[in-house]
Design a protein around this motif. Sequence first.
Motif, PDB file in Angstrom:
ATOM      1  N   ILE A  73      17.489  55.895  47.721  1.00 35.79           N
ATOM      2  CA  ILE A  73      17.260  54.742  47.090  1.00 35.79           C
ATOM      3  C   ILE A  73      18.598  54.180  47.066  1.00 35.79           C
ATOM      4  O   ILE A  73      18.686  53.027  47.144  1.00 35.79           O
ATOM      5  CB  ILE A  73      16.658  54.964  45.639  1.00 35.79           C
ATOM      6  N   PHE A  74      19.839  54.760  46.368  1.00 34.94           N
ATOM      7  CA  PHE A  74      20.920  54.135  46.215  1.00 34.94           C
ATOM      8  C   PHE A  74      21.591  53.523  47.468  1.00 34.94           C
ATOM      9  O   PHE A  74      22.187  52.364  47.659  1.00 34.94           O
ATOM     10  CB  PHE A  74      22.027  55.128  45.624  1.00 34.94           C
ATOM     11  N   LEU A  75      21.353  54.254  48.555  1.00 31.26           N
ATOM     12  CA  LEU A  75      21.624  54.035  50.111  1.00 31.26           C
ATOM     13  C   LEU A  75      21.158  52.607  50.438  1.00 31.26           C
ATOM     14  O   LEU A  75      22.159  51.933  50.763  1.00 31.26           O
ATOM     15  CB  LEU A  75      21.545  55.071  50.911  1.00 31.26           C
ATOM     16  N   TYR A  76      19.834  52.418  50.142  1.00 29.29           N
ATOM     17  CA  TYR A  76      19.258  51.443  50.554  1.00 29.29           C
ATOM     18  C   TYR A  76      19.702  50.192  49.842  1.00 29.29           C
ATOM     19  O   TYR A  76      19.621  49.135  50.022  1.00 29.29           O
ATOM     20  CB  TYR A  76      17.657  51.586  50.607  1.00 29.29           C
ATOM     21  N   LEU A  77      19.650  50.500  48.479  1.00 29.00           N
ATOM     22  CA  LEU A  77      20.239  49.366  47.477  1.00 29.00           C
ATOM     23  C   LEU A  77      21.506  48.818  48.005  1.00 29.00           C
ATOM     24  O   LEU A  77      21.895  47.620  47.879  1.00 29.00           O
ATOM     25  CB  LEU A  77      20.229  49.660  46.129  1.00 29.00           C
ATOM     26  N   ALA A  78      22.422  49.698  48.364  1.00 31.08           N
ATOM     27  CA  ALA A  78      23.794  49.394  48.739  1.00 31.08           C
ATOM     28  C   ALA A  78      23.689  48.538  49.912  1.00 31.08           C
ATOM     29  O   ALA A  78      24.550  47.516  50.157  1.00 31.08           O
ATOM     30  CB  ALA A  78      24.597  50.565  48.919  1.00 31.08           C
ATOM     31  N   LEU A  79      22.905  49.069  50.729  1.00 27.99           N
ATOM     32  CA  LEU A  79      22.704  48.378  52.248  1.00 27.99           C
ATOM     33  C   LEU A  79      22.243  46.885  52.072  1.00 27.99           C
ATOM     34  O   LEU A  79      22.813  45.859  52.671  1.00 27.99           O
ATOM     35  CB  LEU A  79      21.804  49.182  53.135  1.00 27.99           C
ATOM     36  N   ILE A  80      21.125  46.657  51.166  1.00 26.87           N
ATOM     37  CA  ILE A  80      20.603  45.375  50.743  1.00 26.87           C
ATOM     38  C   ILE A  80      21.575  44.501  50.237  1.00 26.87           C
ATOM     39  O   ILE A  80      21.453  43.352  50.652  1.00 26.87           O
ATOM     40  CB  ILE A  80      19.200  45.613  49.835  1.00 26.87           C
ATOM     41  N   LEU A  81      22.264  45.053  49.186  1.00 21.11           N
ATOM     42  CA  LEU A  81      23.596  44.222  48.583  1.00 21.11           C
ATOM     43  C   LEU A  81      24.441  43.582  49.512  1.00 21.11           C
ATOM     44  O   LEU A  81      24.704  42.529  49.716  1.00 21.11           O
ATOM     45  CB  LEU A  81      24.071  45.022  47.812  1.00 21.11           C
ATOM     46  N   LEU A  82      24.774  44.764  50.399  1.00 19.71           N
ATOM     47  CA  LEU A  82      25.847  44.248  51.587  1.00 19.71           C
ATOM     48  C   LEU A  82      25.311  43.201  52.579  1.00 19.71           C
ATOM     49  O   LEU A  82      25.814  42.336  52.947  1.00 19.71           O
ATOM     50  CB  LEU A  82      26.248  45.426  52.129  1.00 19.71           C
ATOM     51  N   SER A  83      23.740  43.255  52.996  1.00 20.42           N
ATOM     52  CA  SER A  83      23.192  42.478  53.849  1.00 20.42           C
ATOM     53  C   SER A  83      23.328  41.067  53.249  1.00 20.42           C
ATOM     54  O   SER A  83      23.552  40.060  53.916  1.00 20.42           O
ATOM     55  CB  SER A  83      22.060  43.011  54.043  1.00 20.42           C
ATOM     56  N   ILE A  84      22.952  40.831  51.997  1.00 20.80           N
ATOM     57  CA  ILE A  84      22.746  39.713  51.316  1.00 20.80           C
ATOM     58  C   ILE A  84      24.232  39.169  51.154  1.00 20.80           C
ATOM     59  O   ILE A  84      24.415  37.781  51.551  1.00 20.80           O
ATOM     60  CB  ILE A  84      22.108  39.929  49.817  1.00 20.80           C
ATOM     61  N   ILE A  85      25.248  39.772  50.975  1.00 23.21           N
ATOM     62  CA  ILE A  85      26.596  39.128  51.001  1.00 23.21           C
ATOM     63  C   ILE A  85      26.967  38.850  52.214  1.00 23.21           C
ATOM     64  O   ILE A  85      27.497  37.515  52.373  1.00 23.21           O
ATOM     65  CB  ILE A  85      27.373  40.381  50.423  1.00 23.21           C
ATOM     66  N   PHE A  86      26.698  39.494  53.260  1.00 26.18           N
ATOM     67  CA  PHE A  86      26.839  39.168  54.590  1.00 26.18           C
ATOM     68  C   PHE A  86      26.081  37.951  55.213  1.00 26.18           C
ATOM     69  O   PHE A  86      26.570  37.202  56.093  1.00 26.18           O
ATOM     70  CB  PHE A  86      26.974  40.028  55.674  1.00 26.18           C
ATOM     71  N   ILE A  87      24.672  37.939  54.685  1.00 24.85           N
ATOM     72  CA  ILE A  87      24.053  36.590  55.290  1.00 24.85           C
ATOM     73  C   ILE A  87      23.982  35.395  54.439  1.00 24.85           C
ATOM     74  O   ILE A  87      23.693  34.328  54.910  1.00 24.85           O
ATOM     75  CB  ILE A  87      22.355  37.450  55.128  1.00 24.85           C
ATOM     76  N   MET A  88      24.665  35.378  53.224  1.00 24.48           N
ATOM     77  CA  MET A  88      24.817  34.237  52.801  1.00 24.48           C
ATOM     78  C   MET A  88      25.639  33.097  53.500  1.00 24.48           C
ATOM     79  O   MET A  88      25.155  32.115  53.074  1.00 24.48           O
ATOM     80  CB  MET A  88      25.442  34.692  51.280  1.00 24.48           C
ATOM     81  N   PRO A  89      26.666  33.373  53.890  1.00 23.12           N
ATOM     82  CA  PRO A  89      27.403  32.343  54.635  1.00 23.12           C
ATOM     83  C   PRO A  89      26.607  31.758  55.651  1.00 23.12           C
ATOM     84  O   PRO A  89      26.651  30.405  55.894  1.00 23.12           O
ATOM     85  CB  PRO A  89      28.528  33.069  55.162  1.00 23.12           C
TER      86      PRO A  89
END
Length: 271
Positions: free
Chosen positions: A4-20
Motif C-alpha cells: 500500500i505504501f509502495l503504491y501510494l509513493a508511486l502514485i505521488l511520484l507519478s503525479i509530480i512527474f505528469i504535472m508539467p
Amino acid sequence: MKNIFLYLALILLSIIFIMPFMWMFSTSLKSGEDEIFSYPPKLLPETFNFSNYKKVLELFPWLTFLKNSAIITGLSTIGIVLSSSLAAFAFATLEFKGRDKLFILVISTMMVPYYTTLIPQYILFSKLGWIDTLKPLWVPSFFGSAYFIFLLRQFFKSIPKELFEAAKIDGCSIFQIFYKIYFPLAKPAVITVVILQFMSAWGDFFGPLIYLQSEEKYTLVLGLNAFRGMYYTSWHYLMAATCMVTIPSLIVFALGQKHIIGGITITGMKS
C-alpha cells in the motif's frame, strides 16, 4: 501494508512527474496570457481553444519540419537496428581471432565524449559537402552504436548455442541463422533499441543545430527553438507547438515501455 505504501509513493511520484505535461497541454488550450497567468492558477481552461494548434501551423512550416524529423528518425532507427544487430550477432556467436579484444575496443568508445569527435566529424562532413543536409544526422547510424551493440550482444548470448549448431547442421548460412532464428528471438531487445533510438533521434537538438542552416531543413525540435525566439511571449502558442513536438515520443514510449523493461531485464550480464 508495505505494498500500500509502495503504491501510494508511486502514485505521488507519478503525479509530480505528469504535472508539467498536464500544465503544458492545458496552457496550449487557453485563450491568452490573462487566463494563463490568472491567480489563483487554474489547471483547466475555461474554454478548450483548439484553434491555437491551427494558428501555430499557420505561423510556421511545421509540416516541413515534421517531414525532416520523420526522415532522420526513420532512417537512423533502421540504420542502428541493422548495423548494431549484425555486429552484436557476430560478437555473440562467431569465433574469430581477436573477437573479445575488438569487442572491448568497441565498448571503450562509449567513454569518448561526443564533443571530442565533434570537430573532426564536422570537417569530414564539410569535405563531403553534407553541411546543411540531413545526411550527417542519419548516415552515421548505419555504422552502429556501441551501447546498442552491447545490449543486443548480451541478449544474443542468452540464446542457447544449440540452436546455432542445429541450424548449421541443417545447412543454414550464417546470415540465414541471423535473420531466421536470432533476430526474431531478440524481439524484446530489438524493440528496446527501436524505442530508445527513436526518442534520441526525435528529440535531438544539438546535431541539427550544428549541421542544418536553412529553415526548410529544420527538424521539429530546431523549429520549436526558432519559434520560441519569435513568439516567446505567446505562451499558449508556444505550448501548443511544444505539445506537437512532444506527444509523438510520449506515445512511442507509452506503447513500448514494457518492451524496454523486458528487453533490458532479459539481456542480463551474460559474458
